[in-house]
Design an enzyme around this catalytic site. Structure first.
Site, PDB file in Angstrom:
ATOM      1  N   SER A  14      13.713  -1.916 -40.133  1.00  0.00           N
ATOM      2  CA  SER A  14      15.310  -1.419 -40.518  1.00  0.00           C
ATOM      3  C   SER A  14      16.183  -2.375 -39.918  1.00  0.00           C
ATOM      4  O   SER A  14      15.942  -3.766 -39.951  1.00  0.00           O
ATOM      5  CB  SER A  14      15.740   0.279 -40.453  1.00  0.00           C
ATOM      6  OG  SER A  14      16.961   0.441 -41.169  1.00  0.00           O
ATOM      7  N   GLU A  17      12.405  -5.463 -47.465  1.00  0.00           N
ATOM      8  CA  GLU A  17      12.281  -3.936 -47.705  1.00  0.00           C
ATOM      9  C   GLU A  17      13.641  -3.591 -47.806  1.00  0.00           C
ATOM     10  O   GLU A  17      14.361  -4.113 -46.978  1.00  0.00           O
ATOM     11  CB  GLU A  17      11.220  -3.188 -46.879  1.00  0.00           C
ATOM     12  CG  GLU A  17      11.782  -3.088 -45.612  1.00  0.00           C
ATOM     13  CD  GLU A  17      12.735  -2.006 -45.225  1.00  0.00           C
ATOM     14  OE1 GLU A  17      12.512  -1.163 -45.551  1.00  0.00           O
ATOM     15  OE2 GLU A  17      13.772  -2.391 -44.161  1.00  0.00           O
ATOM     16  N   HIS A  25      11.055   2.015 -45.416  1.00  0.00           N
ATOM     17  CA  HIS A  25      11.610   3.583 -45.327  1.00  0.00           C
ATOM     18  C   HIS A  25      10.846   4.156 -46.267  1.00  0.00           C
ATOM     19  O   HIS A  25      11.181   4.694 -47.157  1.00  0.00           O
ATOM     20  CB  HIS A  25      13.053   3.576 -45.721  1.00  0.00           C
ATOM     21  CG  HIS A  25      14.053   2.604 -44.809  1.00  0.00           C
ATOM     22  ND1 HIS A  25      14.035   1.369 -44.658  1.00  0.00           N
ATOM     23  CD2 HIS A  25      14.917   3.102 -43.766  1.00  0.00           C
ATOM     24  CE1 HIS A  25      14.886   0.887 -43.869  1.00  0.00           C
ATOM     25  NE2 HIS A  25      15.305   1.852 -43.409  1.00  0.00           N
TER      26      HIS A  25
END
Length: 305
Positions: A109, A210, A274
């Site tokens: 992230s 992502e 995630h």
């Protein structure tokens, strides 16, 4: 090709840092979790702090990261969580210190900013993998944990295939085979550091992307940003991880529109990001992507014993 880092040794010490956002940590549960797997947990001070949407001041978070790399008793570094604020550390990082003390560094992230910077300026493999709070202590299903430790302990070596759970089918967007350094992470963060000294070096890479909480039009905008910046024309292949909250068919249409003109292999649906499970990927490592056969194979050792 990035250099391999020392393998996580049995009965080693794992440091926990918070380079991004804050989170409440169940210290007893975290310690028990680590001890059950044979490791000591060293919690650095910033994990206990909170400065608005940040886990402590920039100085505290930066010092924790430097201390974790510099301490010879620490064998690997895990991140508490993602969130916000990691890019604020980039222009103060001591890359000479990091380069002199390579060790497994794990997160995803917002932590993508550190993966990109370390790859570019320190040159060792890092790991896009689970965070302690949300993933490991959050009881995400296997192979979240086994994927992480099989890489860190050196159970996978050159020629090993990165296994993907059959319960989550992969999709070939564009067939083909390509070899290159696996690099990327959170798409929003990749775009956020564009135009800075820490932007992604995309030449010949297998791009991994992502994201979460981004509607399809924003994913389109982010990919278009990379295309217009000349980055997509440089990549050898693409591995698409979890894009949470986006309709699968709409995403596949967008990926087809974006990458078909480039005539490069593209494989979508890899369970990293995630999502549950959240598989670990070695950033900076040389891999072979076979999009048609839906395989990713290590072309180098990512840790050394």
């Amino acid at each position: 090709m990035s250099i391999a880092v020392p393998a996580l040794r049995p009965e080693g010490t794992i440091a926990l840092i918070a380079p991004a956002g804050p989170a409440t940590l169940d210290v007893e549960k975290a310690g028990q979790w680590m001890r059950a797997r044979g490791y000591d947990l060293r919690i650095l001070p910033g994990v206990y702090e909170r400065d608005g949407y940040l886990a402590g001041s920039d100085t505290v978070r930066l010092n924790d990261l430097h201390k974790a790399f510099a301490d010879p008793e620490i064998d690997a570094i895990f991140c508490l969580r993602g969130g916000y604020g990691t890019p604020r550390l980039l222009d103060s990082l001591d890359f000479d210190l990091l380069r002199a003390n390579p060790k497994p560094f794990v997160g995803y992230s917002d932590i993508t900013a550190l993966h990109l910077a370390i790859s570019r300026y320190a040159g060792f493999v890092t790991f896009h993998g689970p965070m302690l709070n949300a993933d490991l202590l959050g009881d995400k299903q296997q192979p979240t944990e086994s994927s992480l430790f099989s890489l860190l302990r050196g159970q996978l070596s050159t020629g090993s295939e990165l296994m993907h759970p059959v319960a989550y089918p992969l999709t070939t967007i564009e067939p083909g085979i390509a070899c290159g350094r696996l690099l990327g992470g959170n798409l929003s963060m990749i775009a956020a550091v564009m135009g800075t000294p820490y932007e992604m070096d995309a030449e010949g890479i297998i791009l991994f992307i992502e994201d979460v909480n981004e509607p399809i039009y924003r994913i389109d905008r982010l990919l278009t940003h990379l295309r217009l910046a000349g980055k997509l024309a440089q990549v050898a292949g693409v591995l698409v991880g979890d894009v949470a909250g986006v309709d699968k068919d709409a995403l596949e249409r967008l990926l087809k529109q974006t990458f078909e003109p480039l005539c490069i292999p593209v494989l979508s649906g890899w369970r990293s990001g995630h999502c549950d499970p959240n598989l670990t990927l070695p950033m900076g490592a040389l891999v072979r992507l076979d999009a048609g056969e839906k395989r990713v194979v290590l072309e180098q050792d990512v840790v050394v014993r």
